[in-house]
Design a protein around this motif. Structure first.
Motif, short mmCIF file in Angstrom:
data_model
loop_
_atom_site.label_atom_id
_atom_site.label_comp_id
_atom_site.label_asym_id
_atom_site.label_seq_id
_atom_site.Cartn_x
_atom_site.Cartn_y
_atom_site.Cartn_z
N SER A 261 -6.88 21.79 41.36
CA SER A 261 -7.83 20.67 41.32
C SER A 261 -7.88 20.04 39.94
O SER A 261 -7.97 18.80 39.80
CB SER A 261 -9.22 21.15 41.73
OG SER A 261 -9.21 21.70 43.03
N SER A 265 -6.92 16.15 38.93
CA SER A 265 -7.84 15.26 38.20
C SER A 265 -7.16 14.62 36.99
O SER A 265 -7.30 13.42 36.74
CB SER A 265 -9.07 16.05 37.75
OG SER A 265 -9.76 16.60 38.85
N CYS A 268 -4.54 12.03 38.11
CA CYS A 268 -5.23 10.82 38.56
C CYS A 268 -5.74 10.00 37.37
O CYS A 268 -5.63 8.77 37.35
CB CYS A 268 -6.40 11.18 39.48
SG CYS A 268 -5.91 11.75 41.12
#
Length: 554
Positions: A261, A265, A268
């Motif tokens: 995760s 992040s 992105c």
């Protein structure tokens, strides 16, 4: 009259151009005003007083329009090619100096008439950002490569989700890492230097079809499309891997999900800052976010691989064994990514430099060692915070130099406080100009300081027979005698130098087409601002001449 204006610049792999033109710059090239047929009548004329919305009224006659108006007032269009700026600049505008008797009388009543005049609607000037993003077309090679890359990944993902590609379903994270490897490969200066060298060696032969050479040039110039497509694809595959992991939580540890995760992040965040609007308006934010988020992601990818390879679902424990890690495909992809990223930084050097200022507007930075023609380099006063790309001038023997216009904090400091040392990457990178060596006859078009990377083709032996067209303002005053002499002493049909301070602004696109036809050129390569490059490329293509110029992410 003067006003404060913020000038912004942005870069495309070694070529930096101005988004908001600086009207006071000595490197600016001025556009002649467009006179409409109905304006040939005697009366008043409304002229742009600022670039956006403020206008002023001046009395004019037909003779005045044809005389002093056309000579003294024009709309500036800056042609920076390797400069950075993020400061306010004073912008001064010229005034009328020539009037006939009738014009003087009109000027006396000027204040009383202005209030009664209805201003004409000004024609919107094209913004540099719109030219960069929109005017290059919807089906450019860059965008095609992006779409093809993304569509292939979506096809494989769809097959995996439908159960027709079980390998991809079991190794979704591997596909994400493989895309990261591909995008890193497309941006590695070391690997691209090798690829460009091979392209010239293999395809730079007379018997190779010209169409194949121009297609290769276009492809290599637009590798950023693969870089962007793989970046988006890596995000999609990682999201898919996370969804599968959450569906099978009993066989996945919370640590693996947490690290994945965090990687998602950061990737992105990097992709969002690389979005064209952010990248070109806030380039420093893009560059630093891309760098530090990328490094952090790489570290986390290593953590992810180790945890994923060593986790045992049944005892819900980790068995850290080197053989387990080395046996994973993800390990080898990540190792290759790490080498590609570390290699340019391993070549980092703090080297002595000699800086001279031919004028208060530019500096010449000299380094030891010769460099092949068409190569670009990066310099920095602080390697972790900022890097500035410049074209390299070299005779290929004992030294090379860079020309930096004094318009930003860093470039101004080179004039006011010349450094004795600068940080460099000893692995220089190849760009579009290097591919000049792939052809036999080439016209090189440069405006302003874009001349730098092309001068090397005159100073050292080159496979290509080049014709150089250089358009700039105040050449000797702003660039110095040394640069001027490098471009002199050649036949006038081989080197065409147009000083706009002396001869006014020409139609660079028409000059480029004429030079290409006279030189019987196979290709035209231009280095200018987005608008100038677009005009030259479009004019050449309309005349059936292959032409290339910097794109927004070349």
């Amino acid at each position: 009259m003067a006003e404060k204006k913020v000038a912004r610049f942005s870069s495309c792999r070694g070529v930096t151009f101005e988004i908001n033109p600086n009207k006071a710059s000595p490197f600016a090239i001025n556009d002649p005003p467009q006179v409409q047929p109905d304006q040939e009548k005697e009366g008043w004329v409304w002229l742009p007083w600022t670039q956006r919305s403020s206008f002023r009224v001046f009395p004019t006659s037909s003779s005045l329009r044809r005389g002093s108006l056309r000579r003294t007032l024009s709309r500036p269009s800056s042609h920076f090619c390797d400069l950075d700026i993020d400061e306010d600049e004073n912008i001064n505008y010229e005034s009328f100096e020539e009037y006939d008797d009738g014009d003087v009388e009109k000027q006396k009543s000027f204040d009383g008439v202005v209030a009664k005049q209805e201003p004409k609607v000004p024609r919107q000037k094209e913004s540099r950002l719109s030219i960069i993003l929109l005017d290059q077309g919807l089906f450019t090679v860059y965008k095609r490569l992006f779409v093809v890359c993304l569509m292939l990944n979506l096809l494989f993902l769809g097959l995996a989700a439908a159960g027709h590609f079980p390998y991809a379903r079991r190794n979704a994270a591997l596909f994400s890492i493989a895309n990261i490897f591909a995008l890193t490969l497309c941006r590695s200066e070391a690997s691209l230097r090798v690829v460009f060298w091979l392209a010239v060696k293999v395809l730079g032969r007379p018997w190779v079809p010209l169409g194949l050479r121009t297609a290769t040039t276009s492809f290599l110039q637009c590798l950023g499309g693969i870089h962007s497509g793989c970046g988006v694809s890596s995000i999609i595959w990682l999201i898919y891997a996370l969804v599968l992991a959450l569906e099978d939580r009993k066989n996945t540890s919370p640590e693996i999900i947490g690290v994945a995760s965090a990687i998602l992040s950061l990737i992105c965040l990097s992709s969002l800052t690389a979005f064209p609007l952010v990248r070109h308006l806030h380039h420093n934010i893009f560059e630093r976010t891309h760098r530090f988020a990328g490094w952090t992601s790489l570290i986390l990818v290593w953590v992810f691989i180790i945890l994923k390879a060593c986790y045992e679902p049944i005892p819900k424990a980790y068995d850290f064994s080197a053989s387990k890690i080395a046996g994973k495909q993800e390990f080898w992809f990540t190792l290759a990514i790490s080498i590609l990223i570390v290699l340019p930084w391993a070549s980092l050097r703090r080297v002595p430099v000699r800086v001279s200022a031919p004028s208060g507007h530019a500096s010449i930075i000299k380094f030891q060692g010769g460099v092949p023609a068409g190569i670009l380099g990066r310099i920095s006063p602080s390697p972790l915070s900022e890097w500035h790309p410049f074209g390299i001038i070299s005779d290929g023997k004992e030294e090379h130099m860079m020309l930096a216009g004094a318009v930003g904090d860093f470039t101004k400091s080179l004039v006011s406080d010349p450094p004795s040392y600068l940080w460099v990457r000893s692995v220089h990178f190849a760009g579009l100009p290097y591919l000049t060596n792939m052809y036999e006859k080439v016209v090189l078009v440069a405006t302003g300081s874009g001349i730098c990377v092309f001068l090397s083709f005159l100073l050292q032996p080159s496979r290509a027979d080049v014709c150089l067209l250089w358009v700039a303002k105040g050449i000797e005053e702003n660039f110095g005698k040394e640069i001027q002499e490098m471009a002199s002493g050649f036949p006038k049909e081989k080197v065409i130098v147009h000083d706009t301070a002396v001869s006014g602004r020409p139609n660079v696109a028409e000059m480029s087409v004429d030079a290409a036809k006279r030189w019987n050129a196979q290709v035209v390569i231009v280095t200018s601002n987005p608008e100038g490059s677009r005009d030259v490329v479009d004019a050449c293509k309309a005349s059936g001449i292959a032409a290339f110029g910097p794109i927004w992410d070349s």
